[in-house]
Design a protein around this motif. Structure first.
Motif, mmCIF file in Angstrom:
data_model
loop_
_atom_site.group_PDB
_atom_site.id
_atom_site.type_symbol
_atom_site.label_atom_id
_atom_site.label_comp_id
_atom_site.label_asym_id
_atom_site.label_seq_id
_atom_site.Cartn_x
_atom_site.Cartn_y
_atom_site.Cartn_z
ATOM 1 N N UNK A 214 0.820 -1.210 0.000
ATOM 2 C CA UNK A 214 0.000 0.000 0.000
ATOM 3 C C UNK A 214 0.852 1.256 0.000
ATOM 4 N N UNK A 215 1.972 1.184 0.720
ATOM 5 C CA UNK A 215 2.878 2.326 0.764
ATOM 6 C C UNK A 215 3.321 2.726 -0.652
ATOM 7 N N UNK A 216 3.701 1.723 -1.423
ATOM 8 C CA UNK A 216 4.145 2.006 -2.790
ATOM 9 C C UNK A 216 3.032 2.627 -3.621
ATOM 10 N N UNK A 217 1.876 1.981 -3.566
ATOM 11 C CA UNK A 217 0.762 2.464 -4.382
ATOM 12 C C UNK A 217 0.407 3.901 -3.980
ATOM 13 N N UNK A 218 0.418 4.140 -2.685
ATOM 14 C CA UNK A 218 0.076 5.462 -2.172
ATOM 15 C C UNK A 218 1.069 6.510 -2.699
ATOM 16 N N UNK A 219 2.342 6.131 -2.713
ATOM 17 C CA UNK A 219 3.381 7.024 -3.224
ATOM 18 C C UNK A 219 3.092 7.439 -4.663
ATOM 19 N N UNK A 220 2.632 6.496 -5.439
ATOM 20 C CA UNK A 220 2.362 6.811 -6.841
ATOM 21 C C UNK A 220 1.112 7.650 -6.981
ATOM 22 N N UNK A 221 0.133 7.335 -6.147
ATOM 23 C CA UNK A 221 -1.090 8.108 -6.200
ATOM 24 C C UNK A 221 -0.772 9.560 -5.884
ATOM 25 N N UNK A 222 0.051 9.765 -4.874
ATOM 26 C CA UNK A 222 0.424 11.099 -4.439
ATOM 27 C C UNK A 222 1.011 11.944 -5.570
ATOM 28 N N UNK A 223 1.872 11.320 -6.376
ATOM 29 C CA UNK A 223 2.513 12.086 -7.445
ATOM 30 C C UNK A 223 1.685 12.063 -8.721
ATOM 31 N N UNK A 224 0.535 11.459 -8.650
ATOM 32 C CA UNK A 224 -0.330 11.434 -9.830
ATOM 33 C C UNK A 224 0.243 10.594 -10.959
ATOM 34 N N UNK A 225 1.099 9.630 -10.620
ATOM 35 C CA UNK A 225 1.754 8.839 -11.662
ATOM 36 C C UNK A 225 1.145 7.455 -11.776
#
Ligand SMILES: Nc1ncnc2c1ncn2[C@@H]1O[C@H](COP(=O)(O)OP(=O)(O)OP(=O)(O)O)[C@@H](O)[C@H]1O
Ligand SMILES: [Mg+2]
Lengths: 598, 471
Positions: free
Chosen positions: B203-214
């Motif tokens: 989830x941490x990884x996915x969240x990181x990507x969501x945050x940057x809109x990537x």
């Protein structure tokens, strides 16, 4: 064999396939497995079945698919066109595969090792009526600008030349006809030789001349003779590949055969980028003109990795027989040994040490034994050599494991790589206390004759200095350097100069990438004479501080990189000696005779 | 409960087998099989009505050893076994972008499976070494210690060697967020293979990507800790098959992150043991080197194609031991390694990179004039050299006390501490350009007397040393 011998698959386990239905199948015979006719070699025969080592991926192959026998052993194709090529482990040219299947290697591709359409200008060296026997050179072909390829009478054929043709021919065209006791034999420019069998020669000669590599720690301290064998063991990232690449690029070998055995694809790409750009100073030609690369990288079939070593050494022997000094490099022999282990395991053989089969030491010995300096068969009289250099990749960097242990029994030189040095970026990370060379004494005669008479004395002294300093260092690490007596501090300083200014050598760029023997000698002389004289001063109560702080100390560490090369070393030598003389004068000390500059 | 006979007709036209001889661990032995192909995919239907997948590990006339993928609980010997006649393949098309799959390539994002596109074997084919382009482009990660000292080059495989509990996933996420090749607006994508990860880590990884809109540039293949271990063997291969498609068919620059490859190796050992193979060191199979190589060697650039695959795997060293077979064999395959250290992490330094044993083997081809900056190589060498002296001084000081050190050694010791605090240490959201990184390096180097900067040519000292720049 007229009628086709076809059998069928019983079972498949990775690269090991069992089959039945060819009663007269032989050990070592090449077979083609499955509908896709994957290349394989018979490794075991039983009354009702046989076992094949397949050199390509067996995914999707099923029981009952056919197996075709070839009637031939696994051979290397030898002839003009080998030079400058890149082959896989079973001698398929990778450039041709690239054209056929694109950037990824499809299995089942069939390609010839030597180009069939290329014409070579054949110049006979014998006349009709001449008597010839195996190994005799019957003509030559300029294979590359650096290599004259000598076409030899294959083993087993002797007689009288009945026809010999001058002109442009493909490797398959007949260039000579020999009248033998059992009839006429047509010769073309291809020879085939079973890779697992050493090629014959007239006589073994002793190895006396060093292979000059241009790396000081090797040439000066741990040399390998032409025709000798050396191993370079070390954990990952300690510098095996970089060192071996340097040998391939800068050594005074006439032919280099480089086997990338179970290693990285990008390392092959790097060679292919660098080799064509690197010009051999003697011929003015790219070193690719004298090189053959065998690339069976770690992601290519494991069983072909096993074969790659034999392909390479067979080609090396072939050029040796033509009269060349060949260097064969295998990076890494551990991956080859692991391939042996994997196949052995799948054959259900009983492992002895760490899963390796009992015959591992024999295989390693056989491989290194195929090196050597020889008088070749046939006329004109020729001498050639194969120098074998093998990387060893011990698990965990621990040399106490079967491949390293057995390898060290069969080589004359070991360049022991040391992770501690590598972590300090002291490259080449060859440990000067653990490495050895059994050729050092013999090749010293070459140095005496060709470089300088007093070279052995300097070499011995330097080695002693390094040994003593390591003992002092152990003490210093407990009490601190400033607590040591002056003479010991001087020894540490001199050792530091040797390590930094002599042993350490970049592989990347600049003049120091290759250091010629004479410059090696002068650097050594500079540092040892400096030490001797400074030591003299210290025993006469001159403080070591006066010496430690000389600006020339730093210069000695850097002079190897000076663009003026040897001149810079000689010039510094004069300055250093003059400086020490002036210190002596200041203290009213008379030094023993000034060392002669030679 | 289902009626197997009826299901057989309904689901599996053609030949289908009923009943296994034995099920042992994740292996199933089926007798009376006529023509199973080596490595082919098998469908297994249990009486519970659940379909599982398997792979043929060994085949001989009338006999097949099948490795069961997925959960095997509830299976009895009375099952349906269908040999599909093909090896494991997935379908790839542009539709994979922005999607999430499990270790069998089934969607786990609630969207329908990928049906368009070509089928590809997940084991891939070996890249022809002569088709490779030697990697040469510097990737700016914005992380000083990596960019400055262990530069990542496009097409490289550069792993993180870590220990559990250290912020390796953060480093990977920061890298994925910040990595760019400057002067380029080319298309890029990130493929993330989560291998045996805990849910929170994934989830941490996915969240990181969501945050940057990537998120629409991400493909995630997730095999979680509670997913079947055998699927861990397929997860990185699926990820790389997707990456190869994106890179070499669509021309994208693909960064593949794999975490945690140690779980992959554990799964490999488990299966090898179940098969009764002769174990190698610590029970890992003797072919682990070759097996890992077929994964890592899929990174690279090929002639005539626009894209590239850069591999950034993460592994945790069991017991923190770098001689353990997992890091050891990995180091023999990859093009360098970045070590994380518990000691630095305990001092609050992020990223806690243990500089001395770390290395980027491809760095030399991607840095210097026209690529990064002319002083880059020399500065990196000098930092390394000075830091290794500083560490030595620190060790010595522990024995004889700092006062026992010579003035010179004390200088290096001071340098080492500043280097760790100012250069290595940086924020999780701090993105430093390579110029900032190199200028920072000069700043810490200027602690040392100028004569000590022996690895840097005079000319460059005069150009970049703060002393001269101020004046
Ligand atoms: N002589 C040298 N000069 C400068 N750098 C070197 C030298 N030797 C090694 N290195 C550095 O060490 C790195 C690793 O060296 P190399 O690839 O030769 O290791 P190796 O022993 O072959 O490792 P592996 O077993 O993993 O293949 C190089 O990429 C380079 O950065
Ligand atoms: Mg190597």
């Amino acid at each position: 064999m007229s009628s086709e011998r076809v059998g069928s698959i019983i079972s498949i386990s990775g690269p090991v396939v069992s089959a039945k239905g060819i009663p007269d199948i032989k050990i070592g015979e090449v077979v083609y497995v499955g509908e896709e006719r994957l290349l394989g070699e018979v490794v075991r025969v039983a009354r009702d079945h046989f076992v094949v080592q397949v050199y390509e991926d067996t995914g999707g192959v099923r029981p009952e698919e056919p197996v075709y026998a070839s009637g031939k052993l696994l051979v290397a194709e030898l002839g003009p066109g080998l030079m400058s090529s890149v082959f896989d482990g079973v001698q398929r040219p990778l450039n041709v595969i690239l054209e056929k299947t694109g950037p990824f290697i499809r299995r089942g591709v069939k390609v010839n090792a030597l180009p069939r359409d290329k014409k070579w200008e054949f110049k006979p060296t014998v006349k009709v009526g001449d008597k010839v026997s195996p190994g005799d050179v019957i003509g030559t072909v300029q294979e590359t600008s650096m290599i004259e390829h000598r076409i030899m009478v294959p083993p087993g054929i002797s007689g009288v030349v009945k026809e010999i043709h001058e002109g442009n021919f493909t490797v398959e065209d007949t260039v000579a006809v020999i009248e033998t006791a059992s009839g006429q034999v047509e010769l073309n420019m291809i020879q085939e030789w079973p890779v697992r069998r050493p090629r014959p020669f007239a006589e073994r000669l002793t190895s006396e001349v060093p292979l000059i590599i241009g790396q000081r720690v090797i040439d000066t301290f741990f040399p390998v003779a032409k025709g000798g064998a050396a191993a370079i063991p070390g954990g990952f990232g300690t510098g095996k590949t970089v060192t071996l690449h340097k040998v391939a690029m800068y050594s005074d070998s006439q032919v280099v055969i480089y086997i990338g055995c179970g290693e990285r694809g990008n390392e092959i790409a790097e060679m292919l980028k660098e080799f064509p750009e690197l010009i051999d100073p003697k011929s003015g030609k790219s070193i690719m003109e004298r090189s053959i690369i065998i690339a069976n990288t770690s992601n290519m079939p494991v069983s072909a990795r096993e074969a790659s070593i034999y392909m390479g050494i067979t080609m090396a022997e072939y050029y040796r027989d033509q009269g060349y000094h060949v260097t064969l490099i295998a990076d890494s022999t551990s991956r080859w040994a692991e391939a042996l282990r994997e196949i052995s395991g799948r054959l259900g053989e009983m492992p002895v040490e760490r899963g390796y089969p009992a015959y591992l030491p024999d295989r390693i010995a056989e491989f290194y034994e195929r090196g050597g300096r020889v008088r070749a068969l046939g006329s004109p009289e020729r001498e050639g050599s194969v120098t074998v250099l093998g990387a060893v990749s011990p698990p965990g960097g621990d040399f106490n494991e079967p491949v390293t242990i057995h390898t060290l029994r069969f080589v004359g030189t070991m360049w022991a790589l040391d992770p501690e040095l590598a972590y300090r970026r002291h490259f080449p990370a060859i440990n000067w206390l653990r490495s050895f060379s059994q050729y050092a004494e013999i090749v010293e005669r070459w140095w005496v004759k060709n470089v300088a008479e007093d070279f052995p004395r300097y070499r011995a002294k330097a080695l002693r200095l390094l040994t003593v300093s390591s003992e002092i260092e152990a003490i210093a690490s407990v009490v601190g350097e400033s607590a040591l007596p002056d003479d010991q501090r001087l020894i540490l300083l001199a050792a530091e100069i040797l390590k930094e200014g002599f042993l350490r050598q970049t592989a990347l760029t600049g003049v120091d990438v290759f250091c010629p023997p004479l410059k090696q000698y002068w650097l050594l002389k500079l540092m040892i004479d400096f030490f001797d004289r400074a030591y003299d001063l210290i025993t006469r109560r001159v403080s070591v501080e006066e010496i430690v702080n000389l600006p020339e100390v730093y210069e000695m560490m850097r002079v190897k990189e000076d663009e003026r090369d040897l001149d810079a070393v000689k010039e510094l030598y004069q300055r250093v000696m003059a400086k020490l003389d002036s210190i002596a004068k200041r203290h009213g000390v008379v030094l023993e005779q000034t060392p002669m500059s030679g | 409960m289902v009626e197997l006979a009826r299901e057989a007709v309904k689901r599996y036209p053609g030949k289908v087998y009923r009943g296994a001889k034995e099920i042992r661990g994740s292996l199933m032995i089926v007798d009376g099989v006529e023509d199973a192909g080596y490595d082919e995919v098998v469908r297994i239907l249990g009486k519970d009505g659940k379909e599982r997948f398997g792979r043929v590990l060994e085949t001989s006339e009338g006999h097949a050893v099948v490795q069961i993928l997925g959960d095997r609980e509830g299976l009895e010997t009375d099952t349906l076994v269908k040999f599909t006649g093909t090896t494991f393949k997935i379908r790839v098309s542009e539709d994979v972008l922005g999607r999430m799959f499990n270790g069998r390539f089934e969607p786990i994002d609630g969207l329908p499976p990928v049906v368009a596109g070509e089928e590809r074997e997940i084991s891939g084919e070996p890249m022809n070494p002569v088709a490779r382009v030697y990697p040469y482009q510097f990737i700016q990660t914005g992380i000083s210690v990596i960019d400055g000292m262990f530069s990542l080059i496009r097409g490289q495989k550069l792993p993180i060697f870590s220990v559990s509990g250290l912020p390796h996933n953060r480093v990977a996420a920061q890298l994925a967020r910040q990595a760019t090749v400057r002067g380029e607006g080319e298309s890029f994508a990130v493929v993330f293979a989560g291998i045996g990860l805990r849910n929170t880590e994934a989830e941490f990884f996915i969240e990181q990507f969501r945050e940057t809109g990537a998120l629409e540039r991400l493909v995630a293949i997730l095999n979680l800790a509670n997913d079947p271990a055998v699927e861990r063997l397929m997860t990185p291969r699926i990820a790389l098959t997707v990456a190869e498609y994106l890179a070499f068919d669509l021309g994208m620059h693909v960064l593949v992150i794999m975490s945690d490859m140690t779980n992959y190796c554990e799964a490999l050992r488990e299966i090898s043991t179940a098969r009764g193979e002769i174990p190698g060191r610590l029970g890992y199979p003797g072919y682990m080197y070759s097996d890992l190589a077929t994964i890592y060697e899929r990174a690279g650039i090929v002639k005539g194609k626009n894209g590239s695959i850069t591999l950034f795997p993460i592994l945790t060293m069991p017991g923190g031991d770098l001689r353990h077979p997992i890091p050891d064999l990995t180091g023999y395959i990859t093009e360098g390694q970045i070590f994380l250290s518990r000691e630095l992490s305990a001092q609050g330094i992020y990223p806690p990179v243990n500089v001395l044993p770390s290395l980027s083997r491809l760095m030399k081809s991607g840095i210097g004039k026209g690529k990064t900056r002319e002083d880059h190589r020399y500065v990196a060498d000098q930092l390394y050299d000075a830091y290794s002296r500083g560490v030595k001084a620190r060790d010595l000081a522990r024995i004889i006390g700092e006062v026992g050190l010579s003035k010179r050694m004390r200088n290096f010791l001071k340098f080492a501490e500043e280097f760790e605090r100012k250069f290595v240490n940086q924020g999780f959201y701090e993105n430093r350009s390579i110029e900032e990184t190199l200028d920072l390096a000069w700043q810490v180097l200027s602690i040392l007397p100028e004569e000590e900067l022996v690895r840097i040519p005079k000319r460059l000292i005069e150009k970049y040393h703060p002393k001269y720049r101020r004046g």
